[in-house]
Design an enzyme around this catalytic site. Structure first.
Site, PDB file in Angstrom:
ATOM      1  NE  ARG A 184      -2.705  -0.135   3.252  1.00  0.00           N
ATOM      2  CZ  ARG A 184      -3.451  -0.315   4.324  1.00  0.00           C
ATOM      3  NH1 ARG A 184      -4.662   0.155   4.371  1.00  0.00           N
ATOM      4  NH2 ARG A 184      -3.009  -0.976   5.368  1.00  0.00           N
TER       5      ARG A 184
ATOM      6  CE  LYS B 172       8.766 -16.878  13.967  1.00  0.00           C
ATOM      7  NZ  LYS B 172       8.995 -16.670  15.333  1.00  0.00           N
TER       8      LYS B 172
ATOM      9  CG  HIS C  25      13.317 -16.621   9.935  1.00  0.00           C
ATOM     10  ND1 HIS C  25      11.939 -16.552   9.983  1.00  0.00           N
ATOM     11  CD2 HIS C  25      13.762 -15.939  10.990  1.00  0.00           C
ATOM     12  CE1 HIS C  25      11.591 -15.840  11.038  1.00  0.00           C
ATOM     13  NE2 HIS C  25      12.677 -15.452  11.656  1.00  0.00           N
TER      14      HIS C  25
ATOM     15  CE  LYS D  71      16.691 -28.492   1.107  1.00  0.00           C
ATOM     16  NZ  LYS D  71      16.056 -28.345  -0.209  1.00  0.00           N
TER      17      LYS D  71
ATOM     18  CD  GLU E  64      14.554 -14.141  20.346  1.00  0.00           C
ATOM     19  OE1 GLU E  64      13.799 -13.460  21.073  1.00  0.00           O
ATOM     20  OE2 GLU E  64      14.232 -14.580  19.246  1.00  0.00           O
TER      21      GLU E  64
ATOM     22  CG  ASP F 240       7.463 -15.718  18.556  1.00  0.00           C
ATOM     23  OD1 ASP F 240       6.997 -15.772  17.402  1.00  0.00           O
ATOM     24  OD2 ASP F 240       8.421 -15.002  18.873  1.00  0.00           O
TER      25      ASP F 240
ATOM     26  CG  HIS G 128      12.115 -21.625  15.866  1.00  0.00           C
ATOM     27  ND1 HIS G 128      11.863 -21.624  14.521  1.00  0.00           N
ATOM     28  CD2 HIS G 128      11.876 -20.369  16.292  1.00  0.00           C
ATOM     29  CE1 HIS G 128      11.499 -20.425  14.160  1.00  0.00           C
ATOM     30  NE2 HIS G 128      11.487 -19.641  15.211  1.00  0.00           N
TER      31      HIS G 128
ATOM     32  CE  LYS H  43      10.596 -12.155  22.339  1.00  0.00           C
ATOM     33  NZ  LYS H  43      11.502 -12.260  21.187  1.00  0.00           N
TER      34      LYS H  43
END
Lengths: 300, 509
Positions: free
Chosen positions: B63, B170, B200, B204, B238, B257, B262, B360
């Site tokens: 947009r 995700k 991500h 792979k 994190e 999340d 993961h 976190k």
């Protein structure tokens, strides 16, 4: 850290290396790269080796020869700061030049592959030369020789599994685009045409590969630009063309599709080495092409 | 045409990369962070490595009142700033020819009509032959309108020899029910093999590294079971808070999340049996079997822990607590630390707890899978000799510095017999010449080549929700706030108690 040793032996070199590494702590090296080059080329080879050492965590051994009468070994060792690997420079004087293997063998990394690279002139039978015997893979560069065409043919005549030439590596991107073009066309190729600088060794190899794979006649012609200029493959539906129009850029044409620009640059030495070091097994496709090259040369 | 064998290709010719056929990549939500930081640079890096087809179109849809050149400028800047390979003008020029922008909204027919025309023009101008990949870099709420519009405007029509694929990111839902709804929306237009879900964090490359470690070697497999392994710790930490993402994170929480996708994927890859081949279907079959056998033990009060970061000092800087973050309610019960024990009920793993934790504001950023081994049944040393001997461990480091660490005991030099824990390290970055391709690069290439992805398909997503849903429900039913933990520490006391109950303690990653 740079260590210089004059009139030394493999044992002293190895000891100095172990001590140096204890202080810098480099590890995880995966291969030994021996660079065999004439003395006048020593500095250039050392520089190339340093550049490649930043990309490949390897033990690099640069071997040079001098014609001095007395036989002596001088060595420099460099480890640490900006390099992930070790760098050993060996100068072989006098009779020692015929016994390079006895000096290098104790310095090879245990178990890991050994690769020898001759950036300029190389012995005829790589695998029978003292240093070539140590290697799992032998890399030459016909383009670094005085007579590239002659050197390429000599390589082809003496090919043994595990030999490769950077001439072949320079062609990878051209080959990839041509293969992609055939993926899209799917029509049988009836003939081909390679334009290059006069006497260009990679072009000879490219033409040999194309005629070998496609089983058609591939003509050669001289062009105005350096290196390979253009490849044209004829099919019943139209021509496939790949033509370098400027440094780094080529035009790509496939039948029934619009013409497109693709990036196609001449690759720097570091790129070529990276590709070579990625696989250490024998390159059977290259082998087939060298057979073809010899057959063509004998036919002429 | 299908039986055509390209004479220039040879399986032995491993220098030749596979180059995708001509195609158009359409990115929805192209103005987002992810698109600028990851997607566009990945597209450039692929082009730079010579892996993009001659004749590639990149269409942005968003947009914004942009023309093609405005968008091209955005891509240019994003590439210059974030690409991993050096910027080369000629590669950029090749890309630039195929860059288009379509301004528009998801609910506007006119916008999608413009999109259709743009793609059609590219198909003829660039010879992209009706092959289209749609990348939905948008919130899940946008999936349905986009799907409807794509169908209404015939953007996913199939003719002989062309393809349409879709990439979604995700979160794949926020519980089992919503995951199913989402899947229904996407599967109306796309077959399962045309849907690429990207995770991500778990590219792979990482998946294949783990498979190679486990199944290409003889020495690890014999000890990879409950005879030798005492427990497994899977950590994803994190070192930052939620930043400005309260809108996305609050109400969702770290378990939904991160653990759902993961950590459970890492668990599946660690615990699964050897697939009969590395074909994507076989691999998924093994992962599904493990996920179906996995569950959190019923006493959620004993075997799970949750927390919220409080204000504190992290790496030398003062930081605020979760409840003080902008956009977070003062009584928010969203967890920023989640830990749980997962048991895998099969012959190989019965009795070996898998401890999952994700949080976190931890001391450092790290993702790893650590297999801790049992003590030797008999130690022919005195107790003081082995006082410093910790647990033998095999750690698969996922990030940063991907690699493998082995921890084992060694004698301390000297006349005293003293045994201490040491590390043996392997790093991919240290031992291989080429840096690993970025997860997005691999994914985009897979999408363009039509390579079956190693990313989870819908069934795996469902199985993961089945494991997690009861825990989240239990947490939602609790009266109290999640336990506060100081920012910059390894989590709340309850998480440490949780392991202590089973006789273990978390390793410091």
């Amino acid at each position: 850290m740079i260590i210089e040793l004059t009139d030394t032996s493999s044992r002293e070199v190895a000891t100095a290396l172990t001590n140096a590494k204890r202080t810098t702590g480099a590890s995880g090296l995966v291969l030994t790269l021996i660079i065999a080059t004439p003395a006048e080329n020593f500095d250039a080879a050392l520089e190339a080796a340093k550049t490649s050492a930043t990309a490949h965590p390897s033990r690099v051994i640069v071997v040079t020869y001098s014609d001095e009468a007395s036989s002596r070994l001088d060595a420099t060792i460099e480890v640490g700061e900006d390099m992930p690997g070790d760098l050993i420079g060996l100068k072989l004087h006098g009779e020692l030049r015929y016994h390079g293997d006895s000096i290098c063998l104790p310095l090879l990394l245990p178990d890991s592959p050994t690769i020898v690279w001759w950036p300029t002139e190389a012995p005829d039978r790589l695998v029978d030369s003292p240093i070539g015997r140590l290697a799992d893979r032998r890399i030459t560069d016909a383009a670094g020789c005085h007579d590239p065409q002659g050197a390429l043919l000599r390589r082809a005549r003496n090919h043994t599994p595990g030999d490769t030439d950077l001439t072949w590596t320079r062609l990878t991107r051209w080959r990839a685009l041509l293969a992609a073009a055939l993926d899209q066309t799917g029509a049988p190729v009836t003939g081909g045409h390679v334009v290059s600088a006069p006497d260009n060794a990679p072009a000879t190899l490219l033409a040999a590969w194309l005629s070998d794979r496609l089983q058609v006649q591939v003509e050669r012609a001289d062009g105005e630009h350096p290196g390979v200029n253009e490849v044209r493959l004829f099919t019943d539906e139209g021509d496939i063309t790949l033509r370098r129009v400027a440094e780094g850029t080529a035009l790509y044409q496939v039948p029934h599709q619009p013409q497109r620009t693709v990036a196609l640059r001449r690759r720097p030495l570091t790129d070529l080495l990276t590709e070579e070091l990625q696989r250490v097994d024998a390159d059977e496709v290259f082998e087939a092409v060298t057979r073809r090259l010899v057959a063509d040369a004998e036919g002429n | 045409m299908n039986t055509y064998v390209n004479p220039l290709r040879d399986p032995l010719d491993r220098r030749l990369p596979r180059i995708a056929g001509p195609c158009v990549l359409v990115i929805f939500g192209v103005t987002g962070d992810l698109s600028r930081k990851k997607l566009m640079p990945a597209v450039y890096d692929l082009a730079n490595r010579g892996l993009l087809p001659p004749g590639f179109g990149l269409v942005g849809f968003a947009r914004r009142d942009w023309a093609d050149q405005d968008f091209a400028k955005v891509v240019h800047d994003a590439v210059k700033e974030n690409a991993r390979t050096p910027f080369r003008e000629e590669v950029w020029q090749q890309l630039l020819e195929g860059i288009r922008f379509v301004p528009g909204r998801f609910d506007d027919d006119e916008s999608f009509e413009r999109l259709r025309r743009t793609i059609q023009d590219l198909d003829t101008e660039r010879g992209t032959g009706g092959n289209h990949a749609f990348y939905l870099s948008i919130p899940p709420s946008g999936f349905e309108p986009v799907m409807t519009q794509l169908r209404r405007h015939g953007l996913t029509e199939r003719t002989e020899g062309n393809w349409n694929r879709v990439v979604i990111e995700k979160p794949f839902g926020h519980d089992l029910a919503s995951a199913r709804e989402l899947n229904d929306v996407v599967s109306v237009l796309f077959d399962p093999h045309e849907v690429f879900r990207i995770d991500h964090y778990l590219g792979k490359e990482t998946v294949q590294n783990m498979l190679a470690l486990r199944f290409a070697n003889q020495m690890f497999e014999p000890i990879w079971n409950n005879h030798y392994v005492s427990h497994v710790e899977i950590t994803m930490a994190e070192d930052f808070g939620i930043g400005g993402r309260a809108g996305y994170f609050d109400g969702i929480g770290i378990a939904r999340d991160v653990i759902q996708n993961h950590l459970l994927q890492l668990l599946a890859l660690t615990a699964m049996e050897e697939p009969t081949s590395f074909e994507a279907g076989q691999l998924r079959a093994e992962k599904k079997k493990v996920l179906a056998a996995a569950r959190v033990p019923d006493r959620y009060d004993l075997h799970t822990a949750r927390g919220q970061y409080a204000a504190g000092w992290q790496g030398g800087r003062p930081v605020i607590g979760y409840l003080e973050e902008d956009g977070v309610a003062h009584d928010s019960r969203t967890e920023t630390f989640a830990a749980m024990r997962v048991d895998v009920d099969n012959r190989r793993w019965a009795g070996v707890p898998f401890f999952l934790r994700s949080a976190k504001r931890m001391p450092r950023r790290v993702t790893e899978v650590a297999l801790a081994f049992k003590r030797a049944p008999h130690l022919p040393f005195t107790a003081t000799d082995t006082a410093e001997l910790g647990t033998n461990a095999l750690v698969m480091r996922i990030q940063p510095d991907e690699g493998v660490t082995l921890r084992f005991g060694a004698k301390v030099p000297g006349t005293q017999m003293e045994i201490r824990e040491v590390s043996m390290d392997f790093g991919y970055g240290g031992s291989f010449t080429e840096s690993s391709p970025e997860a997005y690069e691999r994914l985009i290439l897979d999408v363009l080549l039509g390579d079956p992805p190693l990313f989870p398909q819908h069934e795996e997503v469902e199985l993961s929700w089945r494991i997690l849903d009861p825990v989240i429900e239990y947490w939602a039913g609790l009266e109290e706030q999640p336990e506060q933990y100081d920012s910059g520490t390894w989590g709340p006391a309850s998480a440490h108690d949780m392991l202590a109950r089973d006789g273990f303690s978390w390793r410091r990653p």
